[in-house]
Design a protein around this motif. Structure first.
Motif, mmCIF file in Angstrom:
data_model
loop_
_atom_site.group_PDB
_atom_site.id
_atom_site.type_symbol
_atom_site.label_atom_id
_atom_site.label_comp_id
_atom_site.label_asym_id
_atom_site.label_seq_id
_atom_site.Cartn_x
_atom_site.Cartn_y
_atom_site.Cartn_z
ATOM 1 N N MET A 43 0.803 -1.179 -0.090
ATOM 2 C CA MET A 43 -0.013 0.024 -0.117
ATOM 3 C C MET A 43 0.762 1.334 -0.205
ATOM 4 S SD MET A 43 -3.086 -1.143 -0.155
ATOM 5 C CE MET A 43 -3.886 0.465 -0.224
ATOM 6 N N VAL A 44 1.880 1.159 0.780
ATOM 7 C CA VAL A 44 2.886 2.573 0.867
ATOM 8 C C VAL A 44 3.388 2.680 -0.664
ATOM 9 C CG1 VAL A 44 4.702 3.380 1.711
ATOM 10 C CG2 VAL A 44 3.210 2.129 3.078
ATOM 11 N N GLY A 45 3.791 1.482 -1.215
ATOM 12 C CA GLY A 45 4.259 1.535 -2.422
ATOM 13 C C GLY A 45 3.316 2.098 -3.456
ATOM 14 N N ARG A 46 2.120 2.018 -3.168
ATOM 15 C CA ARG A 46 1.269 2.548 -4.372
ATOM 16 C C ARG A 46 1.102 4.059 -3.861
ATOM 17 N NH1 ARG A 46 -1.011 -0.294 -8.458
ATOM 18 N NH2 ARG A 46 -2.919 1.127 -8.103
ATOM 19 N N VAL A 47 1.158 4.404 -2.591
ATOM 20 C CA VAL A 47 0.874 5.872 -2.382
ATOM 21 C C VAL A 47 2.132 6.818 -2.769
ATOM 22 C CG1 VAL A 47 0.953 7.377 -0.466
ATOM 23 C CG2 VAL A 47 -0.451 5.384 -0.376
ATOM 24 N N VAL A 48 3.355 6.235 -2.638
ATOM 25 C CA VAL A 48 4.544 6.876 -3.134
ATOM 26 C C VAL A 48 4.993 6.595 -4.547
ATOM 27 C CG1 VAL A 48 5.361 7.153 -0.737
ATOM 28 C CG2 VAL A 48 6.288 5.382 -1.943
ATOM 29 N N GLY A 49 4.497 5.700 -5.195
ATOM 30 C CA GLY A 49 4.608 5.386 -6.527
ATOM 31 C C GLY A 49 6.123 4.441 -6.597
ATOM 32 N N LYS A 50 6.383 3.740 -5.727
ATOM 33 C CA LYS A 50 7.427 2.852 -5.729
ATOM 34 C C LYS A 50 7.102 1.418 -5.091
ATOM 35 C CE LYS A 50 10.815 6.617 -4.464
ATOM 36 N NZ LYS A 50 11.690 7.153 -3.309
ATOM 37 N N GLU A 51 6.408 0.761 -5.815
ATOM 38 C CA GLU A 51 6.039 -0.671 -5.495
ATOM 39 C C GLU A 51 7.189 -1.525 -5.087
ATOM 40 O OE1 GLU A 51 2.794 -2.368 -7.544
ATOM 41 O OE2 GLU A 51 2.132 -0.689 -8.276
ATOM 42 N N PRO A 52 7.141 -2.185 -3.891
ATOM 43 C CA PRO A 52 8.240 -3.117 -3.661
ATOM 44 C C PRO A 52 8.082 -4.482 -4.788
ATOM 45 C CG PRO A 52 6.393 -3.401 -2.313
ATOM 46 C CD PRO A 52 6.114 -2.305 -3.066
ATOM 47 N N ALA A 53 9.494 -5.077 -4.875
ATOM 48 C CA ALA A 53 9.698 -6.144 -5.598
ATOM 49 C C ALA A 53 8.604 -7.230 -4.968
ATOM 50 C CB ALA A 53 11.075 -6.569 -5.436
ATOM 51 N N GLN A 54 8.515 -8.237 -5.666
ATOM 52 C CA GLN A 54 7.741 -9.445 -5.357
ATOM 53 C C GLN A 54 8.631 -10.708 -5.114
ATOM 54 O OE1 GLN A 54 4.455 -9.717 -7.962
ATOM 55 N NE2 GLN A 54 3.527 -7.620 -7.328
#
Length: 80
Positions: A43-54
């Motif tokens: 969710m934070v990645g979506r907010v700041v535009g830096k989605e974490p790796a999977q």
């Protein structure tokens, strides 16, 4: 996107946002066609535009019954 969690903590999200803004890189989330671990980081990645790796993850039998659309996540004001 589907999730196996029903809620996330707003204070945890806020801390992750500050860490990413300071230059930290979020650890990968565990993913098995659904988020298995790393709901706050996603969710934070979506907010700041830096989605974490999977990275691959596996659902436990207990998690299978908790699958929901991510849009249904509740944001709790309680810290955990």
């Amino acid at each position: 996107m589907q999730t196996t969690q029903i809620s996330i903590s707003q204070p945890v999200v806020e801390r992750y946002v500050r860490r990413l803004e300071a230059g930290d890189v979020a650890p990968p989330i565990k993913f098995d066609e659904k988020i298995v671990d790393g709901h706050h980081r996603y969710m934070v990645g979506r907010v700041v535009g830096k989605e974490p790796a999977q990275t691959p993850g596996a659902l436990s039998p207990r998690q299978i019954t908790k699958i929901n659309p991510i849009q249904n996540l509740e944001i709790k004001h309680r810290d955990w």
